[in-house]
Design a protein around this motif. Sequence first.
Motif, PDB file in Angstrom:
ATOM      1  N   LYS A  12     -19.965  35.794 -32.834  1.00  0.00           N
ATOM      2  CA  LYS A  12     -20.467  36.171 -31.507  1.00  0.00           C
ATOM      3  C   LYS A  12     -21.197  35.005 -30.840  1.00  0.00           C
ATOM      4  O   LYS A  12     -21.006  34.747 -29.643  1.00  0.00           O
ATOM      5  N   SER A  14     -20.766  31.829 -31.409  1.00  0.00           N
ATOM      6  CA  SER A  14     -19.739  30.841 -31.080  1.00  0.00           C
ATOM      7  C   SER A  14     -19.032  31.201 -29.777  1.00  0.00           C
ATOM      8  O   SER A  14     -18.761  30.327 -28.937  1.00  0.00           O
ATOM      9  N   ALA A  15     -18.749  32.476 -29.570  1.00  0.00           N
ATOM     10  CA  ALA A  15     -18.092  32.921 -28.338  1.00  0.00           C
ATOM     11  C   ALA A  15     -18.936  32.572 -27.118  1.00  0.00           C
ATOM     12  O   ALA A  15     -18.418  32.066 -26.115  1.00  0.00           O
ATOM     13  N   ASN A  18     -19.073  28.756 -26.502  1.00  0.00           N
ATOM     14  CA  ASN A  18     -17.824  28.235 -25.946  1.00  0.00           C
ATOM     15  C   ASN A  18     -17.637  28.559 -24.470  1.00  0.00           C
ATOM     16  O   ASN A  18     -16.813  27.920 -23.811  1.00  0.00           O
ATOM     17  N   CYS A  19     -18.375  29.523 -23.955  1.00  0.00           N
ATOM     18  CA  CYS A  19     -18.174  29.978 -22.574  1.00  0.00           C
ATOM     19  C   CYS A  19     -19.340  29.670 -21.635  1.00  0.00           C
ATOM     20  O   CYS A  19     -19.133  29.511 -20.435  1.00  0.00           O
ATOM     21  N   ARG A 148     -12.181  36.982 -34.163  1.00  0.00           N
ATOM     22  CA  ARG A 148     -13.283  37.765 -33.605  1.00  0.00           C
ATOM     23  C   ARG A 148     -14.004  36.968 -32.522  1.00  0.00           C
ATOM     24  O   ARG A 148     -14.338  37.503 -31.475  1.00  0.00           O
ATOM     25  N   ALA A 149     -14.217  35.677 -32.755  1.00  0.00           N
ATOM     26  CA  ALA A 149     -14.877  34.839 -31.749  1.00  0.00           C
ATOM     27  C   ALA A 149     -14.048  34.779 -30.468  1.00  0.00           C
ATOM     28  O   ALA A 149     -14.585  34.919 -29.362  1.00  0.00           O
ATOM     29  N   ARG A 150     -12.756  34.591 -30.611  1.00  0.00           N
ATOM     30  CA  ARG A 150     -11.892  34.498 -29.424  1.00  0.00           C
ATOM     31  C   ARG A 150     -11.864  35.816 -28.655  1.00  0.00           C
ATOM     32  O   ARG A 150     -11.868  35.835 -27.428  1.00  0.00           O
ATOM     33  N   PHE A 152     -14.298  37.979 -28.534  1.00  0.00           N
ATOM     34  CA  PHE A 152     -15.572  38.077 -27.823  1.00  0.00           C
ATOM     35  C   PHE A 152     -15.663  37.069 -26.681  1.00  0.00           C
ATOM     36  O   PHE A 152     -16.361  37.313 -25.704  1.00  0.00           O
ATOM     37  N   GLU A 153     -14.967  35.933 -26.771  1.00  0.00           N
ATOM     38  CA  GLU A 153     -14.941  34.986 -25.647  1.00  0.00           C
ATOM     39  C   GLU A 153     -14.384  35.649 -24.398  1.00  0.00           C
ATOM     40  O   GLU A 153     -14.890  35.424 -23.295  1.00  0.00           O
ATOM     41  N   HIS A 154     -13.364  36.460 -24.559  1.00  0.00           N
ATOM     42  CA  HIS A 154     -12.796  37.158 -23.403  1.00  0.00           C
ATOM     43  C   HIS A 154     -13.843  38.064 -22.757  1.00  0.00           C
ATOM     44  O   HIS A 154     -13.945  38.124 -21.534  1.00  0.00           O
TER      45      HIS A 154
END
Length: 169
Positions: A12, A14-15, A18-19, A148-150, A152-154
């Motif tokens: 989470k 990391s998401a 990254n954003c 999971r990170a990707r 949550f990135e959305h």
Amino acid sequence: MNIAVGTNNKAKVSAVENCWTFGNVKSFQTESGVKDQPFGHEETMQGAINRAKYAAKSYEGAAGIGLEGGVAETANGLYICNWGALYVPGYKEPFTASGASIRLPEELAEPLRNGAELGPIMEQFSKQKNIRQNEGAVGFFTNGRISRARMFEHIVELLIGQWEYAKMH
């Protein structure tokens, strides 16, 4: 603007890292205020909102993001569900968004219906330690296509986009 993430969960955090391009990102272990295994969209969304608000209180002058994973019953079986909330001081309500959902195998769904938590069940099923900190159930059941990170990135991008829209209007 700095952002406080309402968890220390690696996937989470990391998401958000990254954003979020508007300032510093710091994570804080916060309470969700809901069951350890949220059941249903409403409870999962409320957990995300609570984490966002608690996180913002932990980092002076920052906005807060809460990300919560849960499960939701449908006529077609039990699905994972994921919610996020962005609490920005000065706005009346937090921004909320939901993410990907996939159906869980019945052998996992039944223990969840009886009060078990997905993380430990997934560790046993996948024979992987700390799966919720890494690919999660979504990564496991999509053969690594969506981590999971990707996922949550959305959700984080949906939250940021709503906030940007609100600032313009």
